[in-house]
Design an enzyme around this catalytic site. Sequence first.
Site, PDB file in Angstrom:
ATOM      1  N   ARG A 196      33.319  34.927  23.969  1.00 24.86           N
ATOM      2  CA  ARG A 196      33.540  34.990  25.419  1.00 24.86           C
ATOM      3  C   ARG A 196      33.369  33.627  26.079  1.00 24.86           C
ATOM      4  O   ARG A 196      34.068  33.295  27.034  1.00 24.86           O
ATOM      5  CB  ARG A 196      32.575  36.010  26.036  1.00 24.86           C
ATOM      6  N   GLU A 247      27.089  43.880  46.176  1.00 28.83           N
ATOM      7  CA  GLU A 247      27.072  43.757  44.717  1.00 28.83           C
ATOM      8  C   GLU A 247      26.107  42.632  44.352  1.00 28.83           C
ATOM      9  O   GLU A 247      26.208  41.519  44.870  1.00 28.83           O
ATOM     10  CB  GLU A 247      28.486  43.449  44.200  1.00 28.83           C
ATOM     11  N   ARG A 248      25.159  42.954  43.485  1.00 28.59           N
ATOM     12  CA  ARG A 248      24.122  41.998  43.062  1.00 28.59           C
ATOM     13  C   ARG A 248      23.292  41.495  44.253  1.00 28.59           C
ATOM     14  O   ARG A 248      22.803  40.371  44.252  1.00 28.59           O
ATOM     15  CB  ARG A 248      24.710  40.828  42.292  1.00 28.59           C
ATOM     16  N   LYS A 252      39.656  36.853  42.768  1.00 27.51           N
ATOM     17  CA  LYS A 252      39.262  37.209  41.402  1.00 27.51           C
ATOM     18  C   LYS A 252      40.420  38.034  40.853  1.00 27.51           C
ATOM     19  O   LYS A 252      40.652  39.159  41.318  1.00 27.51           O
ATOM     20  CB  LYS A 252      37.969  38.020  41.430  1.00 27.51           C
ATOM     21  N   ASP A 264      27.636  33.595  32.225  1.00 30.48           N
ATOM     22  CA  ASP A 264      27.475  34.260  33.514  1.00 30.48           C
ATOM     23  C   ASP A 264      26.100  34.052  34.132  1.00 30.48           C
ATOM     24  O   ASP A 264      25.241  34.907  34.021  1.00 30.48           O
ATOM     25  CB  ASP A 264      27.720  35.763  33.338  1.00 30.48           C
ATOM     26  N   GLU A 274      30.814  27.181  41.234  1.00 33.43           N
ATOM     27  CA  GLU A 274      30.273  28.447  41.741  1.00 33.43           C
ATOM     28  C   GLU A 274      28.876  28.631  41.178  1.00 33.43           C
ATOM     29  O   GLU A 274      28.701  28.816  39.972  1.00 33.43           O
ATOM     30  CB  GLU A 274      31.175  29.623  41.343  1.00 33.43           C
ATOM     31  N   GLU A 306      37.619  41.275  34.661  1.00 28.97           N
ATOM     32  CA  GLU A 306      36.810  42.495  34.736  1.00 28.97           C
ATOM     33  C   GLU A 306      37.545  43.635  35.443  1.00 28.97           C
ATOM     34  O   GLU A 306      36.988  44.307  36.304  1.00 28.97           O
ATOM     35  CB  GLU A 306      35.473  42.210  35.423  1.00 28.97           C
ATOM     36  N   ARG A 320      39.465  31.948  41.091  1.00 29.28           N
ATOM     37  CA  ARG A 320      38.331  31.920  40.162  1.00 29.28           C
ATOM     38  C   ARG A 320      38.775  31.849  38.703  1.00 29.28           C
ATOM     39  O   ARG A 320      39.769  32.470  38.322  1.00 29.28           O
ATOM     40  CB  ARG A 320      37.434  33.141  40.365  1.00 29.28           C
ATOM     41  N   GLU A 372      20.772  37.743  40.138  1.00 27.55           N
ATOM     42  CA  GLU A 372      21.225  38.855  39.295  1.00 27.55           C
ATOM     43  C   GLU A 372      20.523  38.867  37.940  1.00 27.55           C
ATOM     44  O   GLU A 372      20.113  39.913  37.454  1.00 27.55           O
ATOM     45  CB  GLU A 372      22.744  38.760  39.094  1.00 27.55           C
ATOM     46  N   TRP A 374      29.744  42.799  26.320  1.00 22.99           N
ATOM     47  CA  TRP A 374      28.791  43.245  27.331  1.00 22.99           C
ATOM     48  C   TRP A 374      27.432  43.558  26.689  1.00 22.99           C
ATOM     49  O   TRP A 374      26.458  43.801  27.368  1.00 22.99           O
ATOM     50  CB  TRP A 374      29.329  44.484  28.077  1.00 22.99           C
ATOM     51  N   ASN A 403      35.183  41.475  44.024  1.00 27.05           N
ATOM     52  CA  ASN A 403      35.794  42.747  43.623  1.00 27.05           C
ATOM     53  C   ASN A 403      36.277  43.366  44.928  1.00 27.05           C
ATOM     54  O   ASN A 403      35.562  44.089  45.598  1.00 27.05           O
ATOM     55  CB  ASN A 403      34.773  43.632  42.908  1.00 27.05           C
TER      56      ASN A 403
HETATM   57  C1  BDP Z   1      29.007  39.165  37.097  1.00 25.80           C
HETATM   58  C2  BDP Z   1      28.486  40.303  37.893  1.00 25.80           C
HETATM   59  C3  BDP Z   1      29.553  41.126  38.548  1.00 25.80           C
HETATM   60  C4  BDP Z   1      30.523  40.221  39.257  1.00 25.80           C
HETATM   61  C5  BDP Z   1      31.087  39.214  38.287  1.00 25.80           C
HETATM   62  C6  BDP Z   1      31.949  38.165  38.958  1.00 25.80           C
HETATM   63  O1  BDP Z   1      27.702  41.110  37.041  1.00 25.80           O
HETATM   64  O2  BDP Z   1      28.932  42.013  39.433  1.00 25.80           O
HETATM   65  O3  BDP Z   1      31.559  40.947  39.837  1.00 25.80           O
HETATM   66  O4  BDP Z   1      30.061  38.492  37.696  1.00 25.80           O
HETATM   67  O5  BDP Z   1      31.460  37.080  39.174  1.00 25.80           O
HETATM   68  O6  BDP Z   1      27.972  38.244  37.078  1.00 25.80           O
HETATM   69  O7  BDP Z   1      33.110  38.424  39.260  1.00 25.80           O
END
Ligand code: BDP
Length: 717
Positions: free
Chosen positions: A352, A183-184, A303, A381, A403, A307, A340, A409, A559, A226
Amino acid sequence: MISLRFVFLFLLISFSTSAQKDYKLWLQYNAVNNSAMASEYKSNLKGIVVLGNSETIKVAKKELKTAFLGMLGNVPEIKSELKEENNLIVGAESSLNPEIKKTVSADFDKINNEGFIIKSVSIQNKKQIIITGKNDVAVLYGVFNFLRILQTNKSVKNLNIADSPKTNIRILNHWDNLDRTVERGYAGFSLWNWQKLPDFIDQRYIDYARANASVGINGTVLTNVNANALILTPQYLEKVEALANVFRPYGIKVYLTARFSAPIEIGNLKTADPKDPEVINWWKNKSAEIYKRIPDFGGFLVKANSEGQPGPQNYGRDHVDGANMLADAVAPFGGVIMWRAFVYSEHDANDRAKQAYAEFQPYDGKFKENVIVQVKNGAIDFQPREPFHPLFGAMPKTPLMMEFQITQEYLGFSTHLVFLPKLFQEVLQSDTFQKGKGSTVAKVVDGTLYQNKLTGIAGVANIGNDLNWTGHPFAQANWYGFGRLAWNPYLDSEIIADEWLRCTFSNDENFIKPIKNMMMESREAVVNYMTPLGLHHIMDTGHHYGPGPWVSNLSRPEWNPTYYHKADKNGIGFDRSKSGTNATSQYASEVEKLFDNLETCPEKDLLWFHHVSWDYKLKNGQTLWNGLALKYQEGVNQVAAMQDVWKKTEKYIDSERFNEVGMLLEIQNKEAKWWRDACLLYFQQFSGKELPAGVEKPTQTLDYFKSLKFPFAPGNG
Ligand code: BDP
């Protein structure tokens, strides 16, 4: 025929040496071609005495051999006794005989458990160099630091270094999935080859551990936040154990992400309620099972209720309940829970940027001792620029860890050259004022502001199985620099750039000077061509590749880029001041005032905190519209300047990396223009104004930019 074969062989050799350079990161150990330094090293390093026999000491010895062979052309004699002078003595405190120990005994008071001493000493009137520490891993850190001295061509004549890490947990977060997608991730697939583990140990795992240890990184979370619960099944734990065994000699602990609903998914329970006795037991047993395999297992990163991830709130409990339940499960084994604070809800219409603070700050003092709350550097973010997260300094009774995101990303993936330590340093040196002037984020993170015992810095890794690990040769510097700052959050990013360049490319000043400047400027360049003056989160949707300020159709309002820039005919920017969402009130009053007041708000954060008219006068007298447009242009110009600088480096480095970086800069240039043109055309609809002189005319229409789609952009699952 012969000549063809010769050409082929030559090509093969030159390919492999060049490719190896890319692979070797900052551990190139190039021959020292400064003859004065080479002879100094040779005369001061006639022999090596390595004391001890642990796996870590063996690793240290091997590294010394590899490095000396590369840098000096031969390995000094490995001795078991000290007879002559000019030896390098390497060993932990407990392995030093009283005579040697005497020469460094006072220095041991200056270091902590992971700190090292590198010192020129005299034993029986013979001069020697000692590398020592309180345990073998500390010695390994000393060895890598000593090798850096050589790699950067510094003198070894009068060494007197005592250095310790300022944080306990210096950790990479891999957002790696079990199917090896990342992811990313923009550097290929995951390093972890789950299918071949545990029996096949890829050399990469070892080189990964070397690279990390060389900058003092001492932990790695192998899996995505995730999370997938399968990682906690015996089938996978066996594989995790194999990796832990590889990393252990390098002082690197393995951690895993814990999916909160794992008791249901792999434990056949009906609930994952953290107050349910069966759930509590399940996690206790699971932890015991893990520690049986991996006695030094680090703990869990979680986490939760973020999300869409499951968490304690699914059962009417809160973050404290969830974190403390897991903390109890790992506490008997010395484990920690990194919980987190990256939370925001689609059911909360509030800004947000305010939500993590609103939710977590009231929990101050409620977490168990082995819980550390992991907070992103900014409240939204990982943007090219964000003001520091208001939670820093605001939870005096709770350890908070930083973090950072090393993977780019929101900063051009692995195609844009951006030196992130500059961004990291800006955040770490921000003053929270929570305990008066000088209450920097760095002091929160290293625990000195509130005397926290548990401290840490996490970096979301930019590493994959690309030949060069990070996709862009210069993205290696971000991994390196993250490690250096995790060790010492007060380090200057320019020093980091200097070290990295020398270890990775060359010590030639004609190369170092311009390229270091280029790196130092690269962060501001990306801010300028993507999100100048405090703009943020206007990347295209989902994958975050390229500009998408027009996107407004996503299911969750926060978003949508339009949510963040709020451009209209009156102006642009997110009003987070008192007249708006009042997010500024989450900061200490000094900072609150600074950001709240248009006069004092730093212009770099202007549109983060204020909605201002297109005619608003900037400090340099320009209108906001003109200033914004000129910033976009400046970003493009900066990339062009980077290209010019790079073109002059050909004679200092290998052709492969020279070409790679050249091509990547060309992409960066194109994409910087894309950003400039797309954003200015879009915002122009609202400002209704001409582009000022000095800004190049877009070559495409806004509709064209809007029509661009990237269904297979990397890193997006
Ligand atoms: C965002 C990302 C996503 C991550 C999320 C996170 O787009 O992919 O899962 O943060 O940090 O920046 O949990």
